[in-house]
Each structure stands twice: as structure tokens, then as C-alpha cells.
Design a protein around this motif. Structure first.
Motif, PDB file in Angstrom:
ATOM      1  N   GLY A  81       0.847  -1.179   0.000  1.00  0.00           N
ATOM      2  CA  GLY A  81       0.000   0.000   0.000  1.00  0.00           C
ATOM      3  C   GLY A  81       0.884   1.231   0.000  1.00  0.00           C
ATOM      4  N   ILE A  82       0.427   2.281  -0.672  1.00  0.00           N
ATOM      5  CA  ILE A  82       1.196   3.521  -0.766  1.00  0.00           C
ATOM      6  C   ILE A  82       0.341   4.661  -0.255  1.00  0.00           C
ATOM      7  N   ILE A  83       0.913   5.495   0.595  1.00  0.00           N
ATOM      8  CA  ILE A  83       0.248   6.707   1.069  1.00  0.00           C
ATOM      9  C   ILE A  83       1.075   7.892   0.587  1.00  0.00           C
ATOM     10  N   THR A  84       0.414   8.882  -0.008  1.00  0.00           N
ATOM     11  CA  THR A  84       1.098  10.084  -0.482  1.00  0.00           C
ATOM     12  C   THR A  84       0.654  11.280   0.360  1.00  0.00           C
ATOM     13  N   LEU A  85       1.512  12.267   0.441  1.00  0.00           N
ATOM     14  CA  LEU A  85       1.226  13.486   1.205  1.00  0.00           C
ATOM     15  C   LEU A  85       1.814  14.679   0.477  1.00  0.00           C
ATOM     16  N   HIS A  86       1.034  15.758   0.413  1.00  0.00           N
ATOM     17  CA  HIS A  86       1.563  17.023  -0.095  1.00  0.00           C
ATOM     18  C   HIS A  86       1.790  17.910   1.128  1.00  0.00           C
ATOM     19  N   ASP A  87       3.008  17.909   1.627  1.00  0.00           N
ATOM     20  CA  ASP A  87       3.402  18.659   2.814  1.00  0.00           C
ATOM     21  C   ASP A  87       3.683  20.107   2.397  1.00  0.00           C
ATOM     22  N   THR A  88       2.625  20.898   2.297  1.00  0.00           N
ATOM     23  CA  THR A  88       2.742  22.242   1.726  1.00  0.00           C
ATOM     24  C   THR A  88       3.589  23.189   2.567  1.00  0.00           C
ATOM     25  N   ASN A  89       3.635  22.992   3.882  1.00  0.00           N
ATOM     26  CA  ASN A  89       4.432  23.904   4.707  1.00  0.00           C
ATOM     27  C   ASN A  89       5.822  23.353   5.022  1.00  0.00           C
ATOM     28  N   GLY A  90       6.138  22.154   4.517  1.00  0.00           N
ATOM     29  CA  GLY A  90       7.483  21.607   4.641  1.00  0.00           C
ATOM     30  C   GLY A  90       7.913  21.230   6.046  1.00  0.00           C
ATOM     31  N   ASN A  91       6.964  20.931   6.940  1.00  0.00           N
ATOM     32  CA  ASN A  91       7.349  20.583   8.308  1.00  0.00           C
ATOM     33  C   ASN A  91       7.561  19.082   8.511  1.00  0.00           C
ATOM     34  N   GLY A  92       7.428  18.276   7.435  1.00  0.00           N
ATOM     35  CA  GLY A  92       7.734  16.862   7.511  1.00  0.00           C
ATOM     36  C   GLY A  92       6.642  15.985   8.089  1.00  0.00           C
ATOM     37  N   ARG A  93       5.443  16.521   8.227  1.00  0.00           N
ATOM     38  CA  ARG A  93       4.344  15.713   8.767  1.00  0.00           C
ATOM     39  C   ARG A  93       3.008  16.242   8.261  1.00  0.00           C
ATOM     40  N   MET A  94       1.966  15.436   8.410  1.00  0.00           N
ATOM     41  CA  MET A  94       0.631  15.882   8.021  1.00  0.00           C
ATOM     42  C   MET A  94       0.069  16.763   9.133  1.00  0.00           C
ATOM     43  N   ASP A  95      -0.511  17.885   8.754  1.00  0.00           N
ATOM     44  CA  ASP A  95      -1.120  18.794   9.720  1.00  0.00           C
ATOM     45  C   ASP A  95      -2.638  18.605   9.710  1.00  0.00           C
ATOM     46  N   PHE A  96      -3.250  18.811  10.887  1.00  0.00           N
ATOM     47  CA  PHE A  96      -4.681  18.580  11.049  1.00  0.00           C
ATOM     48  C   PHE A  96      -5.384  19.819  11.599  1.00  0.00           C
ATOM     49  N   GLU A  97      -6.648  19.960  11.231  1.00  0.00           N
ATOM     50  CA  GLU A  97      -7.519  20.986  11.811  1.00  0.00           C
ATOM     51  C   GLU A  97      -7.843  20.574  13.243  1.00  0.00           C
ATOM     52  N   ALA A  98      -8.434  21.488  14.020  1.00  0.00           N
ATOM     53  CA  ALA A  98      -8.816  21.187  15.402  1.00  0.00           C
ATOM     54  C   ALA A  98      -9.816  20.028  15.471  1.00  0.00           C
ATOM     55  N   ASN A  99     -10.643  19.873  14.425  1.00  0.00           N
ATOM     56  CA  ASN A  99     -11.650  18.802  14.432  1.00  0.00           C
ATOM     57  C   ASN A  99     -11.090  17.465  13.935  1.00  0.00           C
ATOM     58  N   GLY A 100      -9.786  17.398  13.642  1.00  0.00           N
ATOM     59  CA  GLY A 100      -9.158  16.154  13.214  1.00  0.00           C
ATOM     60  C   GLY A 100      -9.060  15.962  11.715  1.00  0.00           C
ATOM     61  N   MET A 101      -9.640  16.857  10.936  1.00  0.00           N
ATOM     62  CA  MET A 101      -9.556  16.748   9.477  1.00  0.00           C
ATOM     63  C   MET A 101      -8.169  17.198   8.999  1.00  0.00           C
ATOM     64  N   PRO A 102      -7.629  16.530   7.994  1.00  0.00           N
ATOM     65  CA  PRO A 102      -6.308  16.923   7.476  1.00  0.00           C
ATOM     66  C   PRO A 102      -6.342  18.314   6.841  1.00  0.00           C
ATOM     67  N   LYS A 103      -5.287  19.083   7.096  1.00  0.00           N
ATOM     68  CA  LYS A 103      -5.121  20.384   6.445  1.00  0.00           C
ATOM     69  C   LYS A 103      -4.437  20.237   5.093  1.00  0.00           C
ATOM     70  N   GLU A 104      -3.694  19.144   4.920  1.00  0.00           N
ATOM     71  CA  GLU A 104      -2.910  18.939   3.704  1.00  0.00           C
ATOM     72  C   GLU A 104      -3.467  17.739   2.940  1.00  0.00           C
ATOM     73  N   ASP A 105      -3.322  17.812   1.614  1.00  0.00           N
ATOM     74  CA  ASP A 105      -3.856  16.750   0.762  1.00  0.00           C
ATOM     75  C   ASP A 105      -3.037  15.473   0.898  1.00  0.00           C
ATOM     76  N   TYR A 106      -3.742  14.346   0.785  1.00  0.00           N
ATOM     77  CA  TYR A 106      -3.085  13.046   0.789  1.00  0.00           C
ATOM     78  C   TYR A 106      -3.811  12.127  -0.178  1.00  0.00           C
ATOM     79  N   GLY A 107      -3.168  11.040  -0.539  1.00  0.00           N
ATOM     80  CA  GLY A 107      -3.761  10.059  -1.435  1.00  0.00           C
ATOM     81  C   GLY A 107      -3.312   8.664  -1.048  1.00  0.00           C
TER      82      GLY A 107
END
Length: 138
Positions: A81-107
Motif C-alpha cells: 500500500g502507498i500513502i502520499t502526502l503534499h506537505d505544503t508547509n514543509g514541516n515533515g508531517r501531516m497537519d490537522f484541523e482542530a476537528n481532526g480533518m487533514p489540512k494537507e492533501d493526501y492520497g
């Protein structure tokens, strides 16, 4: 005697390198990034490591023209399985909203992410003995 030891080491080294070359190359294309910010990455997992442990391989690149191509080499036949992430702010991790939804796109490979966190059944792809080109949309 030194010559014999050298020859044995050379043969063993050659066998080790030859085994690594038995895998195939997976070329991952992400064609629909929202912008060229940060970095896009992909992580390759098997069922035992998917969403539980470190990936088997990773690949990352800076997007150009809202797209990126990533490569995994020497992948043995099997289920992955492959997971992709567009880390737009370059901090090396996926960022989330306060409600738990991802701020950055993934596939996810396979049939895609669906709703909620990625699952193995949605991400699973079968790698055979031929190189593969895989498109993952975010």
C-alpha cells in the motif's frame, strides 16, 4: 590465502547485490497537486506496517507544474500500500484541523482513501515481476 579470502568476499558481495536487483521499480505520479509549495512524498508499506510502523521505503520531491513523480526501486513481488502526502508547509508531517480533518492533501494507492483514515483494503495493490506506473490522485 589473502587472495582466496578476497575472492570469497567478492562472490558473497556480488550475490547480495544481485538479490536486491530482483525487485521492480514502482513509478508514482501525482498529477493534481493544488500548488507547488513544500514537498510531495510517498511511503510504501506492506500489510504488517501499514499505518502501524515505519514505511519500507519513502520517496519525496519538490512539485513542478502542480505534479510530481516519485520512485521506489527494488520492490519485491507482493501486496503493498502507498500513502502520499503534499506537505505544503514543509514541516515533515501531516497537519490537522482542530476537528481532526487533514489540512494537507493526501492520497492512497488501490481504490483510494474513501472517507476517514486510509485502510489496508482500500490501499492494497499487487506488485508482480514487471515495473509499474501508478497514478495517485489527491
Amino acid at each position: 590465502m589473502k587472495t582466496i579470502i578476497f575472492l570469497v568476499l567478492a562472490i558473497v558481495s556480488g550475490l547480495s547485490f544481485g538479490q536486491n536487483e530482483n525487485g521492480v521499480t514502482l513509478t508514482i505520479t501525482i498529477p493534481n497537486l493544488s500548488n507547488n509549495d513544500g514537498e510531495a512524498s510517498a511511503a510504501l508499506y506492506n500489510e504488517a506496517t501499514f499505518m502501524k510502523a515505519a514505511p519500507l521505503q519513502t520517496s519525496a520531491a519538490i512539485p513542478k507544474n502542480n505534479a510530481v513523480t516519485l520512485v521506489f526501486e527494488n520492490v519485491k513481488p507482493g501486496a503493498y500500500g502507498i500513502i502520499t502526502l503534499h506537505d505544503t508547509n514543509g514541516n515533515g508531517r501531516m497537519d490537522f484541523e482542530a476537528n481532526g480533518m487533514p489540512k494537507e492533501d493526501y492520497g492512497v494507492s488501490g481504490s483510494g482513501a474513501g472517507f476517514g483514515p486510509p485502510s489496508w483494503s482500500n490501499a492494497e495493490i499487487t506488485v508482480g515481476k514487471e515495473n509499474m506506473d501508478i497514478e495517485i490522485r489527491m
